[in-house]
Design an enzyme around this catalytic site. Sequence first.
Site, PDB file in Angstrom:
ATOM      1  N   ASP A  32       0.849  -1.194   0.000  1.00 49.42           N
ATOM      2  CA  ASP A  32       0.000   0.000   0.000  1.00 49.42           C
ATOM      3  C   ASP A  32       0.885   1.244   0.000  1.00 49.42           C
ATOM      4  O   ASP A  32       1.876   1.311   0.728  1.00 49.42           O
ATOM      5  CB  ASP A  32      -0.930  -0.021   1.222  1.00 49.42           C
ATOM      6  N   ASN A  88     -12.882  -3.621   2.576  1.00 42.94           N
ATOM      7  CA  ASN A  88     -13.843  -2.525   2.616  1.00 42.94           C
ATOM      8  C   ASN A  88     -14.776  -2.659   1.420  1.00 42.94           C
ATOM      9  O   ASN A  88     -14.320  -2.879   0.290  1.00 42.94           O
ATOM     10  CB  ASN A  88     -13.111  -1.180   2.554  1.00 42.94           C
ATOM     11  N   GLN A  95     -14.593   2.036   1.311  1.00 41.12           N
ATOM     12  CA  GLN A  95     -13.877   1.688   0.071  1.00 41.12           C
ATOM     13  C   GLN A  95     -13.643   2.944  -0.769  1.00 41.12           C
ATOM     14  O   GLN A  95     -14.568   3.738  -0.986  1.00 41.12           O
ATOM     15  CB  GLN A  95     -14.684   0.661  -0.740  1.00 41.12           C
ATOM     16  N   VAL A  97     -11.111   2.692  -3.630  1.00 45.77           N
ATOM     17  CA  VAL A  97     -10.744   2.224  -4.974  1.00 45.77           C
ATOM     18  C   VAL A  97     -11.700   1.085  -5.336  1.00 45.77           C
ATOM     19  O   VAL A  97     -11.743   0.058  -4.646  1.00 45.77           O
ATOM     20  CB  VAL A  97      -9.280   1.740  -5.030  1.00 45.77           C
ATOM     21  N   HIS A 101     -10.313  -5.519  -3.279  1.00 45.76           N
ATOM     22  CA  HIS A 101      -8.975  -5.782  -2.747  1.00 45.76           C
ATOM     23  C   HIS A 101      -9.037  -6.137  -1.274  1.00 45.76           C
ATOM     24  O   HIS A 101      -9.822  -5.567  -0.518  1.00 45.76           O
ATOM     25  CB  HIS A 101      -8.045  -4.577  -2.947  1.00 45.76           C
ATOM     26  N   HIS A 103      -6.951  -5.982   2.190  1.00 46.88           N
ATOM     27  CA  HIS A 103      -5.805  -5.385   2.878  1.00 46.88           C
ATOM     28  C   HIS A 103      -5.238  -6.462   3.805  1.00 46.88           C
ATOM     29  O   HIS A 103      -5.996  -7.119   4.537  1.00 46.88           O
ATOM     30  CB  HIS A 103      -6.235  -4.217   3.772  1.00 46.88           C
TER      31      HIS A 103
HETATM   32  P1  AMP Z   1      -9.858   1.187   0.180  1.00 46.68           P
HETATM   33  O1  AMP Z   1     -10.124   2.416   1.008  1.00 46.68           O
HETATM   34  O2  AMP Z   1     -10.208  -0.099   0.887  1.00 46.68           O
HETATM   35  O3  AMP Z   1     -10.472   1.293  -1.180  1.00 46.68           O
HETATM   36  O4  AMP Z   1      -8.284   1.106   0.026  1.00 46.68           O
HETATM   37  C1  AMP Z   1      -7.596   1.668  -1.037  1.00 46.68           C
HETATM   38  C2  AMP Z   1      -6.134   1.589  -0.681  1.00 46.68           C
HETATM   39  O5  AMP Z   1      -5.382   1.752  -1.854  1.00 46.68           O
HETATM   40  C3  AMP Z   1      -5.667   2.679   0.307  1.00 46.68           C
HETATM   41  O6  AMP Z   1      -5.110   2.038   1.453  1.00 46.68           O
HETATM   42  C4  AMP Z   1      -4.621   3.454  -0.483  1.00 46.68           C
HETATM   43  O7  AMP Z   1      -3.536   3.890   0.319  1.00 46.68           O
HETATM   44  C5  AMP Z   1      -4.197   2.432  -1.519  1.00 46.68           C
HETATM   45  N1  AMP Z   1      -3.649   2.973  -2.766  1.00 46.68           N
HETATM   46  C6  AMP Z   1      -4.186   3.937  -3.535  1.00 46.68           C
HETATM   47  N2  AMP Z   1      -3.419   4.149  -4.620  1.00 46.68           N
HETATM   48  C7  AMP Z   1      -2.379   3.297  -4.534  1.00 46.68           C
HETATM   49  C8  AMP Z   1      -1.236   3.037  -5.343  1.00 46.68           C
HETATM   50  N3  AMP Z   1      -1.007   3.702  -6.478  1.00 46.68           N
HETATM   51  N4  AMP Z   1      -0.367   2.089  -4.947  1.00 46.68           N
HETATM   52  C9  AMP Z   1      -0.563   1.412  -3.786  1.00 46.68           C
HETATM   53  N5  AMP Z   1      -1.636   1.602  -2.986  1.00 46.68           N
HETATM   54  C10 AMP Z   1      -2.521   2.541  -3.344  1.00 46.68           C
END
Ligand code: AMP
Length: 115
Positions: A32, A88, A95, A97, A101, A103
Site C-alpha cells: 500500500d 472494505n 472503500q 478504490v 482488494h 488489505h
Molecule cells: P480502500 O479504502 O479499501 O479502497 O483502500 C484503497 C487503498 O489503496 C488505500 O489504502 C490506499 O492507500 C491504496 N492505494 C491507492 N493508490 C495506490 C497506489 N497507487 N499504490 C498502492 N496503494 C494505493
Amino acid sequence: MAEEKTIFARIIDGEIPADIVHSDDHCIAFRDINPQAPVHILVIPRKPIASLFDATPEDRELLGHLMLVVRDLALKEGLDDGFRTVLNTGAGGGQEVFHLHFHLLGKRKLTWPPG
Ligand code: AMP
C-alpha cells in the site's frame, strides 16, 4: 462510454508502478502506498470486480484463492503472531478504490473495534 480504469487496473496493466510482492494468473499483490501498519499489502484479483457487492458465485474459487494468497504472504512477511485482513465494501464501508482488494496488515498491535 467506457468506464474509467481504476488505479488498480492500471497497476495490473503495468501503466503505473507498484511494489509488487506477488503475481500469478489470477491476482497480484503490492504494498500500500499509504501504509497503516509496518506490513500493509493489497491483494487484488486480475478480474476487475468493483467490490464484494459485485462478486457472483462464479467468483467463488477466485475469492478463495485470494484468501490463501493473503495467508501465504502473511507467513512470508513473518506475521506468525497474527495479522488483520480487511475488505472494505462500498463507500459506507470505507472503500475508495472500486476494484475489489484485501488489505493485509501486520507487525503492529491491532486493536478492536477498528475505526
Ligand atoms: P480502500 O479504502 O479499501 O479502497 O483502500 C484503497 C487503498 O489503496 C488505500 O489504502 C490506499 O492507500 C491504496 N492505494 C491507492 N493508490 C495506490 C497506489 N497507487 N499504490 C498502492 N496503494 C494505493
